[in-house]
Write a protein that holds these residues in place. Structure first.
Motif, short mmCIF file in Angstrom:
data_model
loop_
_atom_site.label_atom_id
_atom_site.label_comp_id
_atom_site.label_asym_id
_atom_site.label_seq_id
_atom_site.Cartn_x
_atom_site.Cartn_y
_atom_site.Cartn_z
N ASN A 58 61.87 34.90 39.33
CA ASN A 58 61.72 36.34 39.22
C ASN A 58 60.43 36.83 39.88
O ASN A 58 59.60 36.02 40.32
N GLU A 59 60.27 38.15 39.95
CA GLU A 59 59.12 38.74 40.66
C GLU A 59 57.79 38.31 40.05
O GLU A 59 56.85 37.98 40.78
N GLN A 60 57.71 38.31 38.73
CA GLN A 60 56.44 37.97 38.07
C GLN A 60 56.02 36.54 38.38
O GLN A 60 54.86 36.28 38.69
N ALA A 61 56.97 35.62 38.33
CA ALA A 61 56.67 34.22 38.60
C ALA A 61 56.28 34.00 40.06
O ALA A 61 55.36 33.24 40.37
N LEU A 62 56.99 34.70 40.96
CA LEU A 62 56.69 34.54 42.38
C LEU A 62 55.32 35.14 42.71
O LEU A 62 54.56 34.58 43.50
#
Length: 365
Positions: free
Chosen positions: A2-6
């Motif tokens: 997801n965006e947060q992890a990336l």
């Protein structure tokens, strides 16, 4: 992923590679500001391929130059940045040889205060004289080198821009202060007028990213390169691209993310006209679907003026009288700039006939 992890992964990777604290990396700041160069961007694309387990273009970091934009690019459209197949070819429709080309936007910088299409048109309608005396201190370097006697016999009038050629908002275009110092003012001017031409046409400049827009620029003066590269102590990693005429067009394409043709042509006095001719050919062949065409001529040294004066081709009164019986010669613009069409300004030309709402007027010279 997801965006947060990336986002967290990218921040950690950059912090490790750049030896910075993770909390000092601003996700909206261009990676180039942190010193990320082409080699590191290729390394980053390889690391992202391993992380995401899918092929990526090695130029993904150029298409999305910040952490935030890179996260959006990779999560919103996973397949958009896949490396193209080796046998793939662009799908371009060939236009008719005589298909009309419309000028839909203009940006310009001319002597006499012609810094916008409207201001340039007023200058022409009012018949004002755009020439003026040499600004104080303009040739200070030549005078310091003992050239007072030579300068004294050259014309004291010419076409000078009202604004300082060194004035430039580098941060707006994502250029670091260190690199900006090495960038030829001609590159800076063309970036500004290209942006203004698109705004004049009602086209958000950033909306062209990834599209097939082309850039065609006529240029022949390389005074900044001569001054910069001859000062060996000032030469650094940015001096080469900052001095090269070819980069005038390439920097526009890079900044806006344009994937169409990008070239500078030098045919002396006809450079801008030839650039527009090539842009029209490219539009009609389907090679690009929109073109920024124009030219720039900034003389930062009196050398060309001295050369033309000794050759007997300079107008003593500083006024060009094209096609007139009393035409004595030419006027060299020591600091004039940006041409696009035969009229002179930077123009944006679409391949197909635009609707009336997308057809601003053009300046004629």
């Amino acid at each position: 992923m997801n965006e947060q992890a990336l986002r967290a992964w990218l921040t950690a990777w950059l912090a490790a590679e750049l030896d910075l604290a993770a909390d000092t990396i601003d996700e909206d700041r261009p990676l180039a500001d942190y010193g990320v160069g082409s080699r590191m961007l290729v390394q980053l694309s390889g690391a992202l391929e391993d992380l995401l387990d899918r092929p990526l273009s090695p130029v993904v970091g150029y298409r999305a130059p910040t952490v935030a934009s890179l996260v959006r690019h990779l999560t919103d459209a996973p397949a958009a940045d896949a490396a193209p197949a080796a046998d793939s070819a662009p799908d371009t429709a060939t236009g008719a040889a005589g298909e009309p080309v419309a000028v839909i936007g203009i940006g310009c910088r001319f002597p006499g205060g012609g810094d916008t299409p409207a201001a340039f048109w007023r200058l022409l309608r009012e018949g004002r004289d755009a020439t003026g005396p040499v600004p104080p201190g303009r040739w200070a370097a030549a005078e310091a080198a003992g050239g007072e006697e030579v300068l004294a016999r050259t014309p004291s009038r010419g076409g000078f821009l009202t604004e300082d050629p060194a004035a430039f908002d580098a941060e707006f275009f994502g250029i670091s202060p260190r690199e900006a110092a090495a960038v030829d003012p001609q590159q800076r001017l063309m970036l500004e007028v290209a942006w203004e031409a698109l705004e004049h046409a009602g086209i958000p400049p950033r909306s062209l990213r990834g599209g097939a827009a082309g850039v065609f620029v006529g240029a022949s003066a390389s005074d900044y390169a001569m001054l910069q590269m001859n000062d060996i102590e000032r030469v650094d990693a940015f001096s080469g691209t900052g001095s090269a005429l070819s980069i005038i067009a390439n920097r526009i394409s890079y900044t806006l993310g344009l994937h169409g043709p990008s070239m500078v042509v030098d045919t002396a006095c006809s450079s801008s006209l030839v650039a527009v001719h090539l842009a029209m050919q490219s539009l009609r062949s389907g090679e690009c679907d929109l073109a920024l065409a124009g030219g720039v001529n900034l003389l930062l040294s009196p050398a060309a003026t001295v050369n033309f004066e000794d050759a007997g081709v300079m107008a003593a009164d500083g006024r060009r009288k094209a096609f007139a019986a009393g035409d004595s010669s030419r006027v060299t613009p020591p600091a004039s700039a940006t041409w696009p069409s035969p009229a002179a300004s930077t123009c944006c030309c679409p391949r197909r006939r635009p609707s009336a709402s997308r057809t601003p007027g053009t300046a004629a010279g």
